[in-house]
Design a protein around this motif. Structure first.
Motif, PDB file in Angstrom:
ATOM      1  N   ALA A  38       0.832  -1.210   0.000  1.00 27.18           N
ATOM      2  CA  ALA A  38       0.000   0.000   0.000  1.00 27.18           C
ATOM      3  C   ALA A  38       0.865   1.258   0.000  1.00 27.18           C
ATOM      4  O   ALA A  38       0.593   2.221  -0.729  1.00 27.18           O
ATOM      5  N   LEU A  39       1.911   1.265   0.813  1.00 21.86           N
ATOM      6  CA  LEU A  39       2.804   2.433   0.863  1.00 21.86           C
ATOM      7  C   LEU A  39       3.532   2.640  -0.467  1.00 21.86           C
ATOM      8  O   LEU A  39       3.630   3.764  -0.960  1.00 21.86           O
ATOM      9  N   GLU A  40       4.028   1.544  -1.043  1.00 20.19           N
ATOM     10  CA  GLU A  40       4.724   1.663  -2.324  1.00 20.19           C
ATOM     11  C   GLU A  40       3.778   2.114  -3.432  1.00 20.19           C
ATOM     12  O   GLU A  40       4.139   2.949  -4.273  1.00 20.19           O
ATOM     13  N   ALA A  41       2.568   1.572  -3.457  1.00 18.37           N
ATOM     14  CA  ALA A  41       1.600   1.948  -4.490  1.00 18.37           C
ATOM     15  C   ALA A  41       1.190   3.409  -4.338  1.00 18.37           C
ATOM     16  O   ALA A  41       1.002   4.114  -5.331  1.00 18.37           O
ATOM     17  N   ALA A  42       1.069   3.870  -3.095  1.00 15.78           N
ATOM     18  CA  ALA A  42       0.711   5.273  -2.860  1.00 15.78           C
ATOM     19  C   ALA A  42       1.790   6.201  -3.399  1.00 15.78           C
ATOM     20  O   ALA A  42       1.487   7.278  -3.936  1.00 15.78           O
ATOM     21  N   ASP A  49      -2.230   5.700   0.780  1.00 13.21           N
ATOM     22  CA  ASP A  49      -1.946   4.331   1.208  1.00 13.21           C
ATOM     23  C   ASP A  49      -3.154   3.719   1.920  1.00 13.21           C
ATOM     24  O   ASP A  49      -3.413   2.526   1.809  1.00 13.21           O
ATOM     25  N   ALA A  50      -3.932   4.527   2.625  1.00 10.50           N
ATOM     26  CA  ALA A  50      -5.137   4.023   3.298  1.00 10.50           C
ATOM     27  C   ALA A  50      -6.175   3.559   2.281  1.00 10.50           C
ATOM     28  O   ALA A  50      -6.828   2.524   2.478  1.00 10.50           O
ATOM     29  N   ASP A  51      -6.332   4.314   1.183  1.00  6.37           N
ATOM     30  CA  ASP A  51      -7.282   3.906   0.141  1.00  6.37           C
ATOM     31  C   ASP A  51      -6.836   2.604  -0.526  1.00  6.37           C
ATOM     32  O   ASP A  51      -7.656   1.728  -0.814  1.00  6.37           O
ATOM     33  N   ILE A  52      -5.541   2.473  -0.755  1.00  8.11           N
ATOM     34  CA  ILE A  52      -5.031   1.256  -1.377  1.00  8.11           C
ATOM     35  C   ILE A  52      -5.187   0.083  -0.421  1.00  8.11           C
ATOM     36  O   ILE A  52      -5.607  -1.007  -0.828  1.00  8.11           O
ATOM     37  N   ALA A  53      -4.888   0.286   0.857  1.00  9.46           N
ATOM     38  CA  ALA A  53      -5.059  -0.778   1.850  1.00  9.46           C
ATOM     39  C   ALA A  53      -6.523  -1.221   1.915  1.00  9.46           C
ATOM     40  O   ALA A  53      -6.816  -2.419   2.001  1.00  9.46           O
ATOM     41  N   ALA A  54      -7.445  -0.280   1.840  1.00  7.82           N
ATOM     42  CA  ALA A  54      -8.872  -0.610   1.852  1.00  7.82           C
ATOM     43  C   ALA A  54      -9.260  -1.392   0.603  1.00  7.82           C
ATOM     44  O   ALA A  54     -10.051  -2.341   0.671  1.00  7.82           O
TER      45      ALA A  54
END
Length: 135
Positions: A38-42, A49-54
């Motif tokens: 998530a952090l890398e994609a953000a 990163d929160a949206d990707i984690a969700a």
């Protein structure tokens, strides 16, 4: 960074008396967890990163749901997931029930872009571990 492999000696499972052979075996270099991804994609997008984690959490809930419904989950260029089973045989078709199913698995088939990325992986042989014998 290249993927690392080591050399392992293995027996032939079809013929245990045959001479052993040496094979390449991938060496794990840790784990990339959901938070790391998530952090890398953000960093690569305008999404937090929160949206990707969700989104990843939603996929984790939705993929098994659709597999359980008998569907192949097609994520386009990423690839497809499908359910697999292995089971125990019965003497007649009438004796086969869900109890014959012993293991459930998932088969992932990479999509074209994922396949292309896999084809670009380079490998590096790691030094053999020193072994000592005591007599």
């Amino acid at each position: 960074m290249p993927a690392k492999y080591k050399v392992v000696e293995r027996v032939n499972p079809a013929d245990r008396l045959a001479p052993r052979k040496f094979y390449p075996s991938l060496q794990s270099n840790g784990r990339a967890n959901q938070r790391t991804l998530a952090l890398e994609a953000a960093d690569r997008s305008s999404v937090s990163d929160a949206d990707i984690a969700a989104t990843l959490a939603n996929l984790l809930a939705l993929i098994p749901k659709h597999l359980a419904m008998g569907e192949v989950v097609d994520l386009g260029d990423f690839g497809t997931f499908r359910l697999t089973i292995s089971g125990e045989g019965s003497d007649t078709a009438e004796l086969v029930t869900s109890r014959n199913i012993k293991k459930v698995g998932v088969r992932f088939t990479p999509g074209p872009i994922f396949e292309e990325a896999l084809a670009q992986i380079h490998f590096e042989k790691v030094a053999a571990e020193k072994t000592t014998t005591t007599e």
